[in-house]
Design an enzyme around this catalytic site. Sequence first.
Site, PDB file in Angstrom:
ATOM      1  N   LYS A   1      43.802  39.845  40.572  1.00  0.00           N
ATOM      2  CA  LYS A   1      44.491  38.819  41.297  1.00  0.00           C
ATOM      3  C   LYS A   1      44.334  37.499  40.570  1.00  0.00           C
ATOM      4  O   LYS A   1      43.243  37.150  40.625  1.00  0.00           O
ATOM      5  CB  LYS A   1      44.434  38.803  42.751  1.00  0.00           C
ATOM      6  CG  LYS A   1      45.383  37.746  43.593  1.00  0.00           C
ATOM      7  CD  LYS A   1      45.280  37.935  44.940  1.00  0.00           C
ATOM      8  CE  LYS A   1      46.113  36.829  45.639  1.00  0.00           C
ATOM      9  NZ  LYS A   1      46.033  36.823  47.189  1.00  0.00           N
TER      10      LYS A   1
ATOM     11  N   LYS B   1      48.211  41.575  40.031  1.00  0.00           N
ATOM     12  CA  LYS B   1      49.084  40.545  40.508  1.00  0.00           C
ATOM     13  C   LYS B   1      49.041  39.123  39.846  1.00  0.00           C
ATOM     14  O   LYS B   1      47.647  38.745  39.744  1.00  0.00           O
ATOM     15  CB  LYS B   1      48.720  40.651  41.918  1.00  0.00           C
ATOM     16  CG  LYS B   1      49.401  39.507  42.794  1.00  0.00           C
ATOM     17  CD  LYS B   1      48.878  39.411  44.185  1.00  0.00           C
ATOM     18  CE  LYS B   1      49.459  38.277  45.111  1.00  0.00           C
ATOM     19  NZ  LYS B   1      49.047  38.052  46.280  1.00  0.00           N
TER      20      LYS B   1
HETATM   21  C1  PBG Z   1      47.000  35.512  50.198  1.00  0.00           C
HETATM   22  C2  PBG Z   1      48.193  36.137  49.412  1.00  0.00           C
HETATM   23  C3  PBG Z   1      48.965  35.450  48.418  1.00  0.00           C
HETATM   24  C4  PBG Z   1      49.871  36.498  48.132  1.00  0.00           C
HETATM   25  C5  PBG Z   1      49.583  37.803  48.872  1.00  0.00           C
HETATM   26  N1  PBG Z   1      48.625  37.480  49.530  1.00  0.00           N
HETATM   27  C6  PBG Z   1      49.054  34.391  47.965  1.00  0.00           C
HETATM   28  C7  PBG Z   1      47.691  33.436  47.507  1.00  0.00           C
HETATM   29  O1  PBG Z   1      46.877  34.138  46.999  1.00  0.00           O
HETATM   30  O2  PBG Z   1      47.741  32.187  47.754  1.00  0.00           O
HETATM   31  C8  PBG Z   1      50.955  36.053  47.292  1.00  0.00           C
HETATM   32  C9  PBG Z   1      52.316  36.892  47.165  1.00  0.00           C
HETATM   33  C10 PBG Z   1      53.306  36.407  46.619  1.00  0.00           C
HETATM   34  O3  PBG Z   1      53.524  35.262  45.802  1.00  0.00           O
HETATM   35  O4  PBG Z   1      54.567  37.125  46.427  1.00  0.00           O
HETATM   36  N2  PBG Z   1      46.137  36.365  50.442  1.00  0.00           N
END
Ligand code: PBG
Length: 324
Positions: free
Chosen positions: A196, A249
């Site tokens: 991520k 991601k």
């Molecule tokens: C946070 C989380 C995020 C997303 C999923 N879980 C945002 C972040 O890490 O700030 C983003 C998903 C998206 O942008 O569609 N735990």
Amino acid sequence: MNIPHRPRRNRKSQVIRNMVEETSLSVKNLIFPLFLTEGNNKKIEISSMPGIYRFSPDEVLKEIEACMNLGIKSFAPFPHFEENKKDKFATISYSKENYYLKTISEIKKYFPETCIITDVAMDPYSSDGHDGIVENGEILNDETLTILGNMALAQAQAGADMVAPSDMMDGRVGYIRTILDDNGFTNVSIMAYTAKYASSFYGPFRDALDSAPKAGDKKTYQMNPANKREALIEAELDEAEGADFLMVKPALAYLDIIKMLKDNFNLPIAAYNVSGEYAMIKAAAEKGWLNGEKTMQECLLGIRRAGADVILTYFAKEYAELNN
Ligand code: PBG
């Protein structure tokens, strides 16, 4: 002309094109993220994500029913909480009063055949808007694990089929696996947010949940977009700690990472086609600069072709409607 090899022959008709098509995409591969909010009779559109809403628990049941009729069976609900419910330790995340957990139970009661994937991270519940505990500007790793463990267990008790730690703390997959197993939830899967990245593409999601960090950024826990080999380290750890899925991601700017994990690991690979990727296509389509439907299908196909077995995408319902 003497041209013995003419690749165009394999593209000459729709039948042949279909016959030699290498990549397939079906609603079976899609997971639909859903935003929840407390209350009744609420369906509030997210301004940066046209067509995507925050649903109150009663409304989300209707939405799930509509999606099920289109063949979508996997959902990833995320909770929106009012600021006054948040604290430094995300206490509400595992409280019995938490409407998110109650909604998971309701969904599984009415639609037992769904796959419900819950989010494990502190940010929607944290007054600091971070995925871990903040102390003097630092995100504490091991102290955060305790909270993530409580959260994952509460979600399993509520009926989640899979828990998906999106927090990027070290050791969380193994920690959560142990807690689930010790409490008899050996059948609850872990979909790990493995690679991520600290991405700008999460902006609309943070609008949807009002979950943006109050100070600082997420670069001490989410990965540097410049790095590739580091994703192998994360994947090896998640696999060893008991993950059932490895996720990359965002998706579109990280297709090489999807392919690399697919080539190096035998677990199913998930890709998260995130909020900003959705917003970009929607915005261009609204302006008439792109054909939104075709661009969306091409992007999802590209993510599959790179090696994603499953895709979390805000386009899931629209895709299902177009392809039904
Ligand atoms: C946070 C989380 C995020 C997303 C999923 N879980 C945002 C972040 O890490 O700030 C983003 C998903 C998206 O942008 O569609 N735990």
